[in-house]
Design a protein around this motif. Structure first.
Motif, PDB file in Angstrom:
ATOM      1  N   THR A  48      90.481 114.476  66.459  1.00  0.00           N
ATOM      2  CA  THR A  48      90.606 115.808  65.868  1.00  0.00           C
ATOM      3  C   THR A  48      91.709 116.597  66.549  1.00  0.00           C
ATOM      4  O   THR A  48      92.032 116.355  67.716  1.00  0.00           O
ATOM      5  N   THR A  49      92.278 117.528  65.817  1.00  0.00           N
ATOM      6  CA  THR A  49      93.242 118.471  66.394  1.00  0.00           C
ATOM      7  C   THR A  49      92.605 119.846  66.573  1.00  0.00           C
ATOM      8  O   THR A  49      93.256 120.768  67.042  1.00  0.00           O
ATOM      9  N   GLU A  50      91.335 119.972  66.175  1.00  0.00           N
ATOM     10  CA  GLU A  50      90.647 121.264  66.256  1.00  0.00           C
ATOM     11  C   GLU A  50      89.243 121.062  66.812  1.00  0.00           C
ATOM     12  O   GLU A  50      88.253 121.181  66.097  1.00  0.00           O
ATOM     13  N   ALA A  51      89.194 120.744  68.099  1.00  0.00           N
ATOM     14  CA  ALA A  51      87.910 120.449  68.738  1.00  0.00           C
ATOM     15  C   ALA A  51      86.955 121.636  68.706  1.00  0.00           C
ATOM     16  O   ALA A  51      85.733 121.463  68.722  1.00  0.00           O
ATOM     17  N   LYS A  52      87.502 122.851  68.612  1.00  0.00           N
ATOM     18  CA  LYS A  52      86.656 124.044  68.620  1.00  0.00           C
ATOM     19  C   LYS A  52      85.763 124.124  67.378  1.00  0.00           C
ATOM     20  O   LYS A  52      84.780 124.878  67.370  1.00  0.00           O
ATOM     21  N   HIS A  64      85.601 113.365  76.524  1.00  0.00           N
ATOM     22  CA  HIS A  64      86.767 114.030  75.939  1.00  0.00           C
ATOM     23  C   HIS A  64      88.054 113.455  76.533  1.00  0.00           C
ATOM     24  O   HIS A  64      88.196 113.366  77.750  1.00  0.00           O
ATOM     25  N   TYR A  65      88.978 113.108  75.662  1.00  0.00           N
ATOM     26  CA  TYR A  65      90.297 112.635  76.077  1.00  0.00           C
ATOM     27  C   TYR A  65      91.343 113.431  75.310  1.00  0.00           C
ATOM     28  O   TYR A  65      91.348 113.418  74.082  1.00  0.00           O
ATOM     29  N   SER A  66      92.205 114.107  76.037  1.00  0.00           N
ATOM     30  CA  SER A  66      93.247 114.920  75.398  1.00  0.00           C
ATOM     31  C   SER A  66      94.551 114.137  75.365  1.00  0.00           C
ATOM     32  O   SER A  66      95.048 113.689  76.407  1.00  0.00           O
ATOM     33  N   PHE A  67      95.102 113.971  74.176  1.00  0.00           N
ATOM     34  CA  PHE A  67      96.380 113.282  74.005  1.00  0.00           C
ATOM     35  C   PHE A  67      97.472 114.338  73.868  1.00  0.00           C
ATOM     36  O   PHE A  67      97.467 115.117  72.915  1.00  0.00           O
ATOM     37  N   ARG A  68      98.373 114.339  74.813  1.00  0.00           N
ATOM     38  CA  ARG A  68      99.397 115.377  74.842  1.00  0.00           C
ATOM     39  C   ARG A  68     100.707 114.882  74.222  1.00  0.00           C
ATOM     40  O   ARG A  68     100.900 113.695  74.001  1.00  0.00           O
ATOM     41  N   ARG A  69     101.584 115.836  73.947  1.00  0.00           N
ATOM     42  CA  ARG A  69     102.887 115.500  73.376  1.00  0.00           C
ATOM     43  C   ARG A  69     103.676 114.618  74.340  1.00  0.00           C
ATOM     44  O   ARG A  69     103.605 114.802  75.556  1.00  0.00           O
ATOM     45  N   SER A 105     105.441 113.169  68.920  1.00  0.00           N
ATOM     46  CA  SER A 105     104.511 112.182  68.355  1.00  0.00           C
ATOM     47  C   SER A 105     105.191 110.821  68.268  1.00  0.00           C
ATOM     48  O   SER A 105     106.159 110.657  67.527  1.00  0.00           O
TER      49      SER A 105
END
Length: 220
Positions: A48-52, A64-69, A105
């Protein structure tokens, strides 16, 4: 309903749900029953791009794993590795354009590279601009200059010319906004080269633009 069955081959069943935040509340509630007591052979991957927008009851049961630019330099490096194993020649300038258009990306960069390679086995900047509808650097420079100088007549003339040529005005708008942002960054910081991943020559060119405008004009 199928998670209770063991995999026919391999150790795990893996379910990937893309854009998981788009699920309805009832769908999340149905999924929650499985997440509370997942079978040992099942792995869920939610993208997802909108975890909130995901309910807290779901988030609390996930890692949780955050994929950054990805940096432009890293994208160029990976694309060059791919090209070295192929029979396609892409100029450094064209590769720079692909990495920039990918906007952090790697997936988008690979898609753009694939499109370029299907067009020709020898790609340069002009070919890529025609293929992907990317605006020329000179056009962006001229357009930004007329806007900052308040020359609306010339600005509209440039836009009309671009429209008549079939250029993607949305892409041009995106490039123009990024151009103004880059000028602003160069104007307010001393470490613009690292922040923008620009060469010294590009930074000096941006400094020349920045010296002619104030920060208020760039942010209006």
């Amino acid at each position: 309903e199928n998670v209770k069955y063991a995999p026919s081959g391999g150790k795990y069943k893996i379910y990937i749900i893309d854009e998981v935040h788009m699920l309805s509340i009832s769908a999340f509630n149905a999924l929650l029953k499985t997440l509370e007591e997942p079978p040992p052979h099942v792995i869920f991957i939610f993208a997802t791009t909108e975890a909130k927008k995901i309910p807290a009851t779901i988030l609390s049961r996930c890692q949780h794993y955050s994929f950054r630019r990805i940096s432009k330099g890293r994208i160029k490096e990976q694309l060059r590795k791919i090209l070295d194993s192929e029979t396609v020649r892409v100029s450094d300038g064209a590769l720079e354009m692909i990495a920039k258009a990918a906007d952090g990306s790697m997936r988008d960069a690979l898609t753009l590279l694939d499109q370029a390679c299907s067009f020709s086995s020898d790609i340069d900047e002009a070919d890529l601009q025609a293929l992907l509808g990317l605006p020329e650097t000179e056009i962006i420079s001229n357009l930004s200059g007329t806007i900052l100088n308040g020359d609306m007549a010339q600005t509209l003339a440039i836009i009309k010319e671009l429209s008549d040529r079939g250029s993607d005005l949305r892409q041009i708008t995106k490039e123009l906004v990024e151009h103004f942002r880059n000028i602003a960054i160069v104007k307010i910081t001393r470490d613009a080269g690292n922040l923008l991943e620009f060469s010294d020559e590009e930074v000096q060119q941006m400094r020349a633009y920045a010296s002619e405008v104030n920060i208020e004009e760039l942010t209006l």
